[in-house]
Motif scaffolding. Structure first.
Motif, PDB file in Angstrom:
ATOM      1  N   ASP A 110       1.052  -1.334   0.174  1.00 30.09           N
ATOM      2  CA  ASP A 110       0.066  -0.455  -0.174  1.00 30.09           C
ATOM      3  C   ASP A 110       0.930   1.758  -0.394  1.00 30.09           C
ATOM      4  O   ASP A 110       2.006   1.274   0.610  1.00 30.09           O
ATOM      5  CB  ASP A 110      -1.126   0.052   1.097  1.00 30.09           C
ATOM      6  N   PHE A 111       0.687   2.597  -1.193  1.00 29.83           N
ATOM      7  CA  PHE A 111       1.369   3.373  -0.758  1.00 29.83           C
ATOM      8  C   PHE A 111       0.623   4.635  -0.397  1.00 29.83           C
ATOM      9  O   PHE A 111      -0.767   4.431  -1.109  1.00 29.83           O
ATOM     10  CB  PHE A 111       1.714   3.082  -2.359  1.00 29.83           C
ATOM     11  N   TRP A 112       0.550   5.247   0.258  1.00 30.05           N
ATOM     12  CA  TRP A 112       0.554   7.109   0.975  1.00 30.05           C
ATOM     13  C   TRP A 112       1.344   8.008   0.094  1.00 30.05           C
ATOM     14  O   TRP A 112       2.496   7.994   0.959  1.00 30.05           O
ATOM     15  CB  TRP A 112      -0.266   6.888   1.722  1.00 30.05           C
ATOM     16  N   VAL A 113       1.038   8.974  -0.462  1.00 28.07           N
ATOM     17  CA  VAL A 113       1.312  10.081  -0.539  1.00 28.07           C
ATOM     18  C   VAL A 113       0.857  11.443  -0.139  1.00 28.07           C
ATOM     19  O   VAL A 113      -0.535  11.550  -0.738  1.00 28.07           O
ATOM     20  CB  VAL A 113       2.764  10.272  -2.183  1.00 28.07           C
ATOM     21  N   LEU A 114       1.467  12.012   0.281  1.00 33.25           N
ATOM     22  CA  LEU A 114       0.781  13.252   0.505  1.00 33.25           C
ATOM     23  C   LEU A 114       1.714  15.097   0.265  1.00 33.25           C
ATOM     24  O   LEU A 114       2.986  14.853   0.851  1.00 33.25           O
ATOM     25  CB  LEU A 114       0.381  13.721   2.037  1.00 33.25           C
ATOM     26  N   ASN A 171       5.449  10.428   2.768  1.00 36.59           N
ATOM     27  CA  ASN A 171       5.212   8.613   2.387  1.00 36.59           C
ATOM     28  C   ASN A 171       5.350   8.464   3.200  1.00 36.59           C
ATOM     29  O   ASN A 171       5.846   7.956   3.628  1.00 36.59           O
ATOM     30  CB  ASN A 171       5.230   8.796   0.279  1.00 36.59           C
ATOM     31  N   GLN A 172       4.211   7.178   3.378  1.00 33.02           N
ATOM     32  CA  GLN A 172       4.297   5.835   3.641  1.00 33.02           C
ATOM     33  C   GLN A 172       4.416   4.429   2.851  1.00 33.02           C
ATOM     34  O   GLN A 172       3.454   4.629   2.040  1.00 33.02           O
ATOM     35  CB  GLN A 172       2.840   5.484   4.756  1.00 33.02           C
ATOM     36  N   VAL A 173       4.471   3.234   2.926  1.00 30.55           N
ATOM     37  CA  VAL A 173       4.467   2.406   2.065  1.00 30.55           C
ATOM     38  C   VAL A 173       4.462   1.140   3.071  1.00 30.55           C
ATOM     39  O   VAL A 173       5.739   1.055   4.065  1.00 30.55           O
ATOM     40  CB  VAL A 173       6.196   2.548   1.204  1.00 30.55           C
ATOM     41  N   ASP A 174       3.567   0.240   2.953  1.00 26.72           N
ATOM     42  CA  ASP A 174       3.479  -0.680   3.602  1.00 26.72           C
ATOM     43  C   ASP A 174       3.780  -2.383   2.677  1.00 26.72           C
ATOM     44  O   ASP A 174       3.121  -2.236   1.472  1.00 26.72           O
ATOM     45  CB  ASP A 174       2.162  -0.960   4.302  1.00 26.72           C
ATOM     46  N   THR A 175       4.910  -2.546   3.160  1.00 23.43           N
ATOM     47  CA  THR A 175       5.008  -3.662   2.471  1.00 23.43           C
ATOM     48  C   THR A 175       4.747  -5.694   2.878  1.00 23.43           C
ATOM     49  O   THR A 175       5.857  -5.823   4.216  1.00 23.43           O
ATOM     50  CB  THR A 175       6.546  -3.968   2.129  1.00 23.43           C
ATOM     51  N   SER A 177       7.040   2.115   6.014  1.00 22.47           N
ATOM     52  CA  SER A 177       8.654   2.903   5.836  1.00 22.47           C
ATOM     53  C   SER A 177       7.594   4.363   5.593  1.00 22.47           C
ATOM     54  O   SER A 177       6.252   4.251   4.932  1.00 22.47           O
ATOM     55  CB  SER A 177       9.244   2.850   4.305  1.00 22.47           C
ATOM     56  N   THR A 178       7.972   4.826   6.110  1.00 24.94           N
ATOM     57  CA  THR A 178       7.842   6.880   6.254  1.00 24.94           C
ATOM     58  C   THR A 178       8.675   7.032   6.306  1.00 24.94           C
ATOM     59  O   THR A 178       9.702   7.447   6.988  1.00 24.94           O
ATOM     60  CB  THR A 178       6.908   6.958   8.100  1.00 24.94           C
ATOM     61  N   ILE A 179       8.852   8.167   5.591  1.00 24.00           N
ATOM     62  CA  ILE A 179       9.328   9.591   4.602  1.00 24.00           C
ATOM     63  C   ILE A 179       9.065  10.899   5.211  1.00 24.00           C
ATOM     64  O   ILE A 179       7.485  10.695   4.469  1.00 24.00           O
ATOM     65  CB  ILE A 179       9.615   9.370   3.289  1.00 24.00           C
ATOM     66  N   ILE A 180       8.899  11.723   5.467  1.00 21.43           N
ATOM     67  CA  ILE A 180       8.825  13.080   5.798  1.00 21.43           C
ATOM     68  C   ILE A 180      10.121  14.166   5.545  1.00 21.43           C
ATOM     69  O   ILE A 180      10.716  13.826   5.374  1.00 21.43           O
ATOM     70  CB  ILE A 180       9.163  13.463   6.877  1.00 21.43           C
ATOM     71  N   LEU A 218      14.737   5.492   0.806  1.00 17.64           N
ATOM     72  CA  LEU A 218      14.107   6.134   0.198  1.00 17.64           C
ATOM     73  C   LEU A 218      13.683   5.196  -0.568  1.00 17.64           C
ATOM     74  O   LEU A 218      12.429   5.440  -1.678  1.00 17.64           O
ATOM     75  CB  LEU A 218      15.117   7.334  -0.001  1.00 17.64           C
ATOM     76  N   ASN A 219      14.060   4.073  -0.842  1.00 19.41           N
ATOM     77  CA  ASN A 219      13.454   3.949  -2.153  1.00 19.41           C
ATOM     78  C   ASN A 219      12.385   2.465  -2.168  1.00 19.41           C
ATOM     79  O   ASN A 219      12.447   1.515  -3.496  1.00 19.41           O
ATOM     80  CB  ASN A 219      14.688   2.723  -3.228  1.00 19.41           C
ATOM     81  N   ASP A 220      12.201   2.982  -0.952  1.00 17.95           N
ATOM     82  CA  ASP A 220      10.064   1.673  -0.943  1.00 17.95           C
ATOM     83  C   ASP A 220       9.349   2.692  -2.370  1.00 17.95           C
ATOM     84  O   ASP A 220       8.797   1.711  -3.751  1.00 17.95           O
ATOM     85  CB  ASP A 220       9.628   2.283   0.578  1.00 17.95           C
TER      86      ASP A 220
END
Length: 736
Positions: free
Chosen positions: A353-357, A373-377, A384-387, A449-451
């Motif tokens: 699941d990918f989420w980007v704001l 952005n957040q990616v669930d694997t 993964s949570t990137i700010i 960062l590569n999720d």
């Protein structure tokens, strides 16, 4: 009719704008609307970058209505123009024009609409990082007509084909460029070219009242695939929709988007520790995507959409497919907001699941943005949570800086890791001759960062600087234009290892005969290479040098040719060379063929084996690439692409890298050979600009062996025997 009479007829009277269906876009400029007087009579030569003012290279007139903009361009020619048969949405090498529109007048990006004298086209988005993304597709009309002394382009661009914030009175930026093949120069309505910092700021400012109305575009498609090897048939039904309910909102969604089977990626043979980079080809992820584009040094992209619906960077066994994606953007005054979500599925119901704001505030050519952005694997219990925060600031029209800070937080199983990265980039053009660019960045060794993003390396503290001195009218010793380049790269990592210091210099020349020469020299000091062993002990390597020469011929009526030669030292002080030759041939008005041959040889080619083990080889790689474009009619085209690579490696030594970076020689020796190829036949029937039927047949093959005694011809044959995959693919995409 001579040029003077023609211009007088264009300037007879003025007329108000009219509806699109009342104007016949036929390339004749004979509707009443074109009696509006010409707006752009003067041009500036922007490539070569003299910025001298000219009269009479091209004339442009336009009328902006509430529904769209009509543009008529008359380009005068000195002789017959070259014919080039090529696919649409590829950059032109012959006479063409480009219309660039900055609809928000933000000086951040512009839409690009381009046609050549043959009626071929491409469209795209030019971004503030000086990149042209030609994968975006818009719905616009055009027609060209070629006469004895000039050629004409008549164009209508609806406002609703572009995404921007509609105001009561819209101020937009506009630039019109023409590449004139007779002089091998580019002329523009504004005194700047695409590589200058002041390019977007120099656009002429125009105003128009736009009819704000809702719009809805639907692109259903059906794709059928037959795997010949496994005798397996499959079908996919999907759709993309783009809905603009109000003047400042856009909602888009896609169900079961194909992963670009129609447009195959280039064949890449990659033995390095750096992942190959591929661009996005799916329409959904190219439409209204610029708000999510945050980039930095070392090819950093915080949102790299080819990650979505593909393999996982952090799970080698994962293979999922994209089920659904949704995107929403909102603009008001200087504020832009964007949200994107994508859901995958795999055979075990463990899709990602990918989420980007994203939010950003723009003021003139400056902007401040925040991205999450957040990616669930779930296949590896990873979240993964990137700010990130980024600031782009235009100090003057010619000087700008970009600052970015990013934090990654990774939870995987019972462990968690967090790290930071930051970058500072800047560029300045003192005048049209001097330009400076630099980047300073630190990417933590645990920064991940590569999720959904892309960065080719982390664990890096690095400084880069480039200076260019341009003499656009050198006119000495048969040299027309001259550019001198100096480069510096200094870097280390968080282990404070002494990585190679790289110094480079080069010269670029264009002769009076329009040959282009580039000669460069690069020196790297001795130092550690911390990439070869994939994060194990770094390897200490000696200093290296290389020289590169590129020669490109003019565009003749029959085609062009070019050659690139690189040679020097690499590995453990071994010699290497790399040669690539290109020839393009236009056989008639409908058939164009390109052939590329390459040969690489190294006396000391270093490759990772496992852990701290590396191998040294005498390595040879050879490649051939062939492309054919055949325009059967305006609506029917055939493309053939073939690529093949072979390689042989004779094992010289095997080493183990110890903690200090020196090597211990081992005894095991292993030769190997390989070959890869890809072939695709594609037929396309265009029912309209955005509606098409595709039929393609293609296969790829890979072959490997533990010995290196096979002849080159046999290696090519072995890859042909290994057809995997081996498919017939059909697709219909329709625009409502």
């Amino acid at each position: 009719m001579n040029r003077f009479i023609y211009i007088v007829l264009l300037c007879v009277a003025s007329v108000s704008a009219i509806e699109a269906n009342e104007v016949l876009i036929d390339g004749k400029l004979d509707d009443e609307i074109w009696s509006e007087s010409i707006r752009f009579k003067s041009n500036y030569q922007v490539i070569p970058q003299t910025l001298l003012k000219f009269e009479g290279n091209f004339y442009c007139q336009y009328v902006a209505s509430e529904n769209g903009i009509y543009v008529g361009i008359t380009s005068f020619k000195q002789n017959d123009l070259r014919v080039r048969t090529q696919e649409n949405d590829t950059l032109f090498s012959n006479d063409n024009i480009q219309i660039m529109l900055d609809m928000d007048n933000s000086e951040q990006e512009s839409y690009v609409f381009s046609v050549n004298h043959q009626g071929s086209y491409f469209d795209g988005i030019y971004k503030t990082n000086k990149e042209l993304d030609a994968d975006w597709d818009g719905n616009w009309e055009f027609k060209t007509k070629d006469d004895d002394e000039f050629w004409v382009a008549e164009i209508f661009i609806p406002w609703d084909t572009m995404s921007f914030n509609i105001q009561k009175q819209n101020i937009f930026g506009m630039s019109v460029n023409r590449f004139d093949e007779a002089t091998n120069a580019t002329y523009s309505s504004t005194p700047a070219n695409l590589k200058m910092n002041s390019f977007l700021q120099s656009f002429s400012k125009e105003s128009v009242v736009i009819n704000s109305k809702a719009s809805f575009d639907l692109y259903p498609y059906i794709a059928l695939n037959r795997d010949i090897d496994s005798n397996d048939n499959s079908s996919v039904l999907g759709a993309e929709l783009f809905w603009k309910p109000t003047k400042n909102q856009l909602i888009s969604a896609t169900i079961n988007p194909d992963f670009g089977q129609v447009e195959s990626d280039e064949l890449v043979v990659n033995f390095s520790a750096i992942e190959s980079f591929f661009s996005e080809k799916r329409p959904f992820f190219n439409e209204n995507q610029s708000i999510f584009d945050v980039s930095g040094p070392e090819t950093l992209r915080l949102v790299h959409t080819p990650r979505i619906g593909g393999e996982s960077y952090y799970d080698d066994d994962y293979a999922g497919e994209l089920d659904l994606a949704l995107k929403y953007t909102f603009s008001h005054n200087h504020l832009d907001l964007g949200f994107m979500s994508a859901l995958e599925a795999d055979s075990n119901n463990l899709g990602r699941d990918f989420w980007v704001l994203r939010g950003q505030y723009s003021l003139d050519a400056s902007k401040l943005g925040v991205l999450i952005n957040q990616v669930d694997t779930p296949s590896i219990s990873r979240k993964s949570t990137i700010i990130s925060t980024d600031l782009q600031y235009a100090i003057t029209e010619d000087t700008e800086i970009t600052l970015g800070i990013v934090n990654s937080n990774i939870d995987q199983g019972l462990s968690s890791v967090s790290d930071l990265g930051w970058w500072l980039m800047g560029s300045s053009e003192i005048n049209e001759r001097h330009s400076h660019e630099f980047s300073l960045f630190t990417y933590g060794e645990d920064l991940q960062l590569n999720d959904v993003g892309y960065v080719k390396r982390v664990n890096r503290k690095q400084f880069e600087y480039e200076y260019q001195y341009k003499i656009p009218n050198f006119n000495n010793m048969s040299v027309r234009d001259l550019v001198l380049v100096f480069e510096l790269e200094a870097k280390t990592n968080f282990q404070d290892e002494e990585l190679p210091l790289i110094l480079g210099t080069g010269i670029e020349m264009v002769t009076d005969g329009e040959f282009e020469y580039q000669l460069s020299y690069e020196h790297g000091s001795s130092g550690y290479d911390d990439l070869i062993t994939r994060g194990n002990n770094s390897l200490l390597l000696p200093a290296f040098d290389n020289v590169e020469l590129d020669i490109s011929s003019p565009e003749y009526y029959w085609g062009k040719y070019g050659i690139q030669v690189e040679a020097g030292k690499e590995g453990f002080s071994g010699n290497f060379y790399n040669i690539e030759a290109l020839i393009e041939q236009q056989f008639n008005d409908n058939i164009h063929i390109g052939l590329t041959l390459s040969q690489y040889n190294s006396d000391s080619w270093i490759d990772w084996n496992e852990n701290n083990i590396i191998d040294e080889y005498n390595f040879t790689e050879q490649g051939v690439a062939l492309s054919l474009n055949y325009h059967i009619t305006d609506n029917h085209e055939l493309r053939i692409k073939f690529e093949s690579f072979i390689g042989k490696a004779k094992h010289l030594n095997q080493y183990e890298a110890n903690f200090e970076g020196s090597t211990v020689t081992l005894t095991e020796l292993e030769d190997f050979s390989f070959s890869e190829n890809a072939l695709q036949f594609r037929y396309k029937f265009s029912m309209s600009k955005l509606t098409a039927f595709y039929l393609s047949y293609g296969f790829g093959g890979e072959y490997e062996n533990d010995i290196a005694k096979f002849g080159k011809v046999n290696l090519y044959k072995e890859a042909f025997k290994s057809k995997d995959p081996h498919n017939i693919f059909a697709k219909v995409r329709y625009h409502f």
